[in-house]
Design a protein around this motif. Structure first.
Motif, PDB file in Angstrom:
ATOM      1  N   SER A   1       0.845  -1.183   0.000  1.00 11.69           N
ATOM      2  CA  SER A   1       0.000   0.000   0.000  1.00 11.69           C
ATOM      3  C   SER A   1       0.883   1.236   0.000  1.00 11.69           C
ATOM      4  O   SER A   1       1.925   1.266   0.652  1.00 11.69           O
ATOM      5  CB  SER A   1      -0.892  -0.018   1.243  1.00 11.69           C
ATOM      6  OG  SER A   1      -1.709   1.129   1.299  1.00 11.69           O
ATOM      7  N   TYR A   2       0.469   2.257  -0.731  1.00  9.10           N
ATOM      8  CA  TYR A   2       1.231   3.506  -0.732  1.00  9.10           C
ATOM      9  C   TYR A   2       1.184   4.119   0.664  1.00  9.10           C
ATOM     10  O   TYR A   2       0.098   4.327   1.209  1.00  9.10           O
ATOM     11  CB  TYR A   2       0.620   4.491  -1.731  1.00  9.10           C
ATOM     12  CG  TYR A   2       0.607   4.034  -3.162  1.00  9.10           C
ATOM     13  CD1 TYR A   2       1.604   4.416  -4.051  1.00  9.10           C
ATOM     14  CD2 TYR A   2      -0.419   3.217  -3.645  1.00  9.10           C
ATOM     15  CE1 TYR A   2       1.583   4.008  -5.376  1.00  9.10           C
ATOM     16  CE2 TYR A   2      -0.448   2.797  -4.964  1.00  9.10           C
ATOM     17  CZ  TYR A   2       0.551   3.194  -5.831  1.00  9.10           C
ATOM     18  OH  TYR A   2       0.525   2.778  -7.138  1.00  9.10           O
ATOM     19  N   PRO A   3       2.318   4.431   1.280  1.00  9.85           N
ATOM     20  CA  PRO A   3       2.265   5.052   2.604  1.00  9.85           C
ATOM     21  C   PRO A   3       1.748   6.486   2.531  1.00  9.85           C
ATOM     22  O   PRO A   3       1.869   7.143   1.499  1.00  9.85           O
ATOM     23  CB  PRO A   3       3.722   5.017   3.068  1.00  9.85           C
ATOM     24  CG  PRO A   3       4.537   4.851   1.831  1.00  9.85           C
ATOM     25  CD  PRO A   3       3.676   4.189   0.804  1.00  9.85           C
ATOM     26  N   PHE A   4       1.157   6.956   3.638  1.00 10.29           N
ATOM     27  CA  PHE A   4       0.729   8.357   3.665  1.00 10.29           C
ATOM     28  C   PHE A   4       1.934   9.242   3.957  1.00 10.29           C
ATOM     29  O   PHE A   4       2.917   8.813   4.564  1.00 10.29           O
ATOM     30  CB  PHE A   4      -0.407   8.577   4.672  1.00 10.29           C
ATOM     31  CG  PHE A   4      -0.159   8.092   6.075  1.00 10.29           C
ATOM     32  CD1 PHE A   4       0.442   8.906   7.020  1.00 10.29           C
ATOM     33  CD2 PHE A   4      -0.569   6.827   6.469  1.00 10.29           C
ATOM     34  CE1 PHE A   4       0.651   8.480   8.316  1.00 10.29           C
ATOM     35  CE2 PHE A   4      -0.377   6.380   7.773  1.00 10.29           C
ATOM     36  CZ  PHE A   4       0.237   7.202   8.698  1.00 10.29           C
ATOM     37  N   LEU A   5       1.864  10.497   3.513  1.00  8.48           N
ATOM     38  CA  LEU A   5       3.038  11.378   3.534  1.00  8.48           C
ATOM     39  C   LEU A   5       3.162  12.260   4.771  1.00  8.48           C
ATOM     40  O   LEU A   5       4.268  12.701   5.083  1.00  8.48           O
ATOM     41  CB  LEU A   5       3.053  12.268   2.283  1.00  8.48           C
ATOM     42  CG  LEU A   5       3.329  11.597   0.947  1.00  8.48           C
ATOM     43  CD1 LEU A   5       3.535  12.641  -0.137  1.00  8.48           C
ATOM     44  CD2 LEU A   5       4.529  10.668   1.018  1.00  8.48           C
ATOM     45  N   TRP A   6       2.028  12.578   5.437  1.00  7.11           N
ATOM     46  CA  TRP A   6       2.208  13.443   6.603  1.00  7.11           C
ATOM     47  C   TRP A   6       3.057  12.701   7.652  1.00  7.11           C
ATOM     48  O   TRP A   6       2.904  11.510   7.894  1.00  7.11           O
ATOM     49  CB  TRP A   6       0.869  13.890   7.177  1.00  7.11           C
ATOM     50  CG  TRP A   6      -0.131  12.798   7.433  1.00  7.11           C
ATOM     51  CD1 TRP A   6      -0.242  12.027   8.552  1.00  7.11           C
ATOM     52  CD2 TRP A   6      -1.174  12.356   6.549  1.00  7.11           C
ATOM     53  NE1 TRP A   6      -1.283  11.132   8.421  1.00  7.11           N
ATOM     54  CE2 TRP A   6      -1.870  11.317   7.207  1.00  7.11           C
ATOM     55  CE3 TRP A   6      -1.591  12.737   5.269  1.00  7.11           C
ATOM     56  CZ2 TRP A   6      -2.957  10.662   6.639  1.00  7.11           C
ATOM     57  CZ3 TRP A   6      -2.669  12.070   4.696  1.00  7.11           C
ATOM     58  CH2 TRP A   6      -3.336  11.054   5.376  1.00  7.11           C
ATOM     59  N   GLY A   7       4.023  13.414   8.214  1.00  3.89           N
ATOM     60  CA  GLY A   7       4.956  12.805   9.153  1.00  3.89           C
ATOM     61  C   GLY A   7       6.184  12.222   8.498  1.00  3.89           C
ATOM     62  O   GLY A   7       7.121  11.815   9.193  1.00  3.89           O
ATOM     63  N   ALA A   8       6.226  12.179   7.156  1.00  2.85           N
ATOM     64  CA  ALA A   8       7.379  11.575   6.483  1.00  2.85           C
ATOM     65  C   ALA A   8       8.665  12.339   6.769  1.00  2.85           C
ATOM     66  O   ALA A   8       9.718  11.743   7.006  1.00  2.85           O
ATOM     67  CB  ALA A   8       7.128  11.505   4.977  1.00  2.85           C
ATOM     68  N   SER A   9       8.598  13.655   6.767  1.00  6.29           N
ATOM     69  CA  SER A   9       9.806  14.455   6.980  1.00  6.29           C
ATOM     70  C   SER A   9      10.270  14.424   8.428  1.00  6.29           C
ATOM     71  O   SER A   9      11.390  14.838   8.724  1.00  6.29           O
ATOM     72  CB  SER A   9       9.546  15.906   6.559  1.00  6.29           C
ATOM     73  OG  SER A   9       9.262  15.991   5.195  1.00  6.29           O
ATOM     74  N   GLN A  10       9.421  13.948   9.328  1.00  8.04           N
ATOM     75  CA  GLN A  10       9.772  13.910  10.736  1.00  8.04           C
ATOM     76  C   GLN A  10      10.300  12.544  11.174  1.00  8.04           C
ATOM     77  O   GLN A  10      10.803  12.395  12.285  1.00  8.04           O
ATOM     78  CB  GLN A  10       8.541  14.275  11.594  1.00  8.04           C
ATOM     79  CG  GLN A  10       8.153  15.738  11.529  1.00  8.04           C
ATOM     80  CD  GLN A  10       7.490  16.134  10.218  1.00  8.04           C
ATOM     81  OE1 GLN A  10       6.727  15.371   9.648  1.00  8.04           O
ATOM     82  NE2 GLN A  10       7.773  17.342   9.735  1.00  8.04           N
TER      83      GLN A  10
END
Length: 659
Positions: free
Chosen positions: A297-306
């Motif tokens: 599944s494509y991961p969600f992006l919010w929180g990726a930069s953290q």
């Protein structure tokens, strides 16, 4: 004095880097340089109507300019010449002369037709004179190259979702897509070969009508893309079409082996495709090809930069002075048709020179022909690192979507409080969700966190995706991975041991190519990419053990309500089933409907009596959990709450809605 000289040298180098990098997030888009106004959007509850776009928006920290910039800023993907993509007609039959199922358009419909692309799960959007002059869907962009403009994808094609929340269309930025990239790629190959009458004739020499139709289709296409139609220009165009078709077909054949089920909607083995690109096609060693057979599944992006790691198996560090997130994004572009011109040296050059013609035909040729050497022994590429840095900077400000109570129902505060206690481990001695999924409040989403990486045997979920990354030999023949064109190259381009005849595992090649791209264009594009690639991560989850990649990431569950289906491979349809023992979960369900189920927290699945997906306009695809790499087992012990009372399961789900 020596210390002062060192200080001055460092200060001077820093000044040079900053001067080269610049301070803005100006990006190259459609032949011009644009900068989105990055004023943060204030937080709000509910939905904001956007009648100009045909949907609603949610409070996610981005204003309208950043949203559009995220959708259409090119990253360096070069799948097809841009004017070809605009004028290519959709095929009615496959290259193997089989009718294309679920055809939703009429004859002579362009491949880029909104009805067609919507049926594949992509999101059409209105034209914009600067960001999207040709009115393409979200994530479809124009990439400038020395050979002209190319069509390619951006990360927003895979990380944006349009959801139907009780009759309201709502765009969720950074959410997993429900698109079918495999069908898109295979359909493009079909569209190209369907206008080659020689190919059509070879399939069935007696179908004069089909041969004539192919000639007519090519004539229409040629008249659209050629400045002046002549017989000579048309012949040259057909040669280019055959070359481009072959390139795409080879990649499709290697990645989408008929031995394994198609991915369907909402899933993709991007990492497998990247490993084929860097370890087989870039090395010239076609023996390194292995099917990309582990869709996730494509991961969600919010929180990726953290986060310190982003991929499901934690394959790439996200820590560093920008190099971590830039390297991760360079790898992503390479996986979606970014061009890299690997410059072989020493034994690597000898290896390529000694390949026979059959071996050369068996490996996918580059999508662009030019391959000059880069800076610092690095590689030239189509990757647009300054643009990647700007995109990563925008993502660092992306926030999770709030549960819209006025549309989906108000949160039961008493239930949610009981659910919070369960999550924190205050109710059941063995159930403590926060032990793996850290709790991050909305106000703290800009703060770094360290992911929990759980060993595959411990969590019990499908092992294929994690296992494929660390394979030390090709399962097809048991042979170790050849270094090919990398022989004699330093593993980190400017440092590290040089490659011998073999690689330990294909992930080594990914690291080499990513660094080769960055160093190859460091002073003209790379520094901007590095300095713009904002990462808030402070620690690194990497382990000093042999099984460091044989793990899956457990991340904070902020916005989890908007990210179905669940588990790393998307094999569980809703949150309620995540709290159900694995043997009681749905054995098959349909993926592709945008209609949200607020009770079970997932998307509606409609199946016919014979077990097929109902044709309700969404062109949904069946996910059979008994098929290879699609197991819905795991995350199913007492620790994961499957033995709680139904009332407490309801309470936990109510709390998850609030994150």
């Amino acid at each position: 004095m020596p210390s002062n000289r060192r200080y001055l040298a460092v200060a001077g180098l820093t000044a040079i880097i900053l001067a080269l990098a610049g301070c803005s997030n100006e990006v190259e888009v459609n032949g011009q340089y644009l900068e989105a106004e990055e004023t943060a959007e204030g937080d709000y509850d509910g939905l904001k109507n956007r009648p100009d776009l045909g949907w609603y928006e949610m409070a996610q920290g981005w204003n309208s300019e950043v949203r559009r910039a995220f959708w259409f800023t090119p990253q360096g993907s070069v799948l097809l010449p841009y004017d070809w993509f605009l004028n290519l007609e959709k095929a009615e039959r496959t290259c193997a002369d089989k009718p294309i199922q679920n055809a939703v358009t009429a004859a002579q419909t362009l491949f880029r037709d909104n009805t067609h692309l919507r049926s594949l799960g992509y999101i059409p959007v209105t034209a914009d004179p600067y960001w999207n002059p040709d009115g393409l869907p979200i994530g479809f962009a124009k990439t400038p190259t020395p050979e002209g403009d190319y069509f390619g994808l951006t990360c927003s094609a895979c990380h944006s979702n349009l959801m139907d929340l009780n009759g309201r269309k709502v765009l969720v930025e950074g959410a997993p897509t429900l698109a079918d990239l495999q069908s898109f790629n295979e359909g493009m190959a079909d569209a190209l070969c369907s206008m080659d009458s020689a190919t059509v004739k070879s399939r069935n020499p007696n179908r004069e009508d089909a041969i004539a139709a192919a000639d007519a289709q090519f004539r229409r296409f040629a008249e659209r893309v050629l400045p002046v139609y002549t017989a000579e220009a048309a012949d040259a165009l057909m040669k280019d079409i055959r070359k481009q078709t072959g390139r795409i077909q080879i990649r499709n054949a290697h990645n989408y082996s008929k031995k394994y089920p198609p991915y369907g909607k909402g899933r993709l083995d991007a990492l497998g495709a990247i490993l084929n690109e860097v370890a087989a096609w870039k090395t010239g060693a076609k023996e390194n090809n292995y099917p990309a057979n582990a869709p996730v599944s494509y991961p969600f992006l919010w929180g990726a930069s953290q986060s310190d790691v982003v991929q499901w198996n934690g394959a790439v560090s996200n820590v560093g002075i920008g190099l971590g997130p830039l390297g991760r994004n360079v790898g992503e572009v390479v996986g979606v048709y970014g061009h890299v011109g690997v410059t072989a040296q020493g034994k690597g050059a000898d290896y390529l020179a000694n390949l026979d013609s059959a071996a050369q035909r068996g490996a996918a040729p580059p999508l662009l022909d030019k391959s000059e050497g880069g800076q610092f022994s690095g590689y030239t590429s189509s990757v647009m690192m300054a643009n990647l840095g700007a995109i990563e900077s925008w993502i660092s400000n992306l926030r999770s979507p709030k549960w819209p109570e006025k549309v989906l129902g108000e949160i039961d505060e008493a239930k949610a409080e009981q659910g919070r206690k369960i999550y924190m481990g205050e109710v059941y001695p063995r159930v403590k969700c926060v032990g793996c999924h850290g709790l991050v409040t909305r106000d703290d989403q800009d703060k770094p966190y360290k992911a929990t990486m759980i060993r595959v045997p411990e969590i019990g979920t499908d092992p294929t995706a994690a296992n494929n990354f660390i394979l030390e030999a090709n399962p097809t023949d048991g042979e170790p991975w050849l270094s090919g064109a990398y022989q004699g190259t330093k593993r980190s381009i400017i440092s590290g041991k040089r490659y011998g005849k073999y690689m330990l595992f294909r992930g080594e090649a990914l690291s080499t190519v990513v660094k080769g791209v960055i160093f190859g264009n460091l002073f003209t594009d790379g520094i901007k990419g590095i300095t713009r690639s904002k990462s808030d991560a402070k620690e690194n989850t990497f382990f000093n053990t042999a099984d460091k990649f044989y793990r899956y990431k457990a991340r904070p569950l902020t916005g989890i309500w908007a990210t179905a289906p669940y588990l790393h491979n998307g094999s569980v349809m809703n949150l309620r089933e995540m709290l159900t023992p694995e043997h009681e979960r749905a054995k098959a369900f349909c993926v592709g409907s945008r209609e949200f189920d607020p009770v079970n927290v997932g998307f509606v699945s409609r199946m016919t009596a014979d077990g097929a997906c109902a044709q309700d306009g969404n062109n949904a695809t069946l996910l059979d959990t008994s098929e290879f790499a699609s197991s819905n087992k795991g995350h199913s012990t007492r620790r994961q709450g499957v033995r709680m009372t139904e009332a407490d399961k309801e309470a936990l789900i109510e709390f998850l809605k609030t994150l």
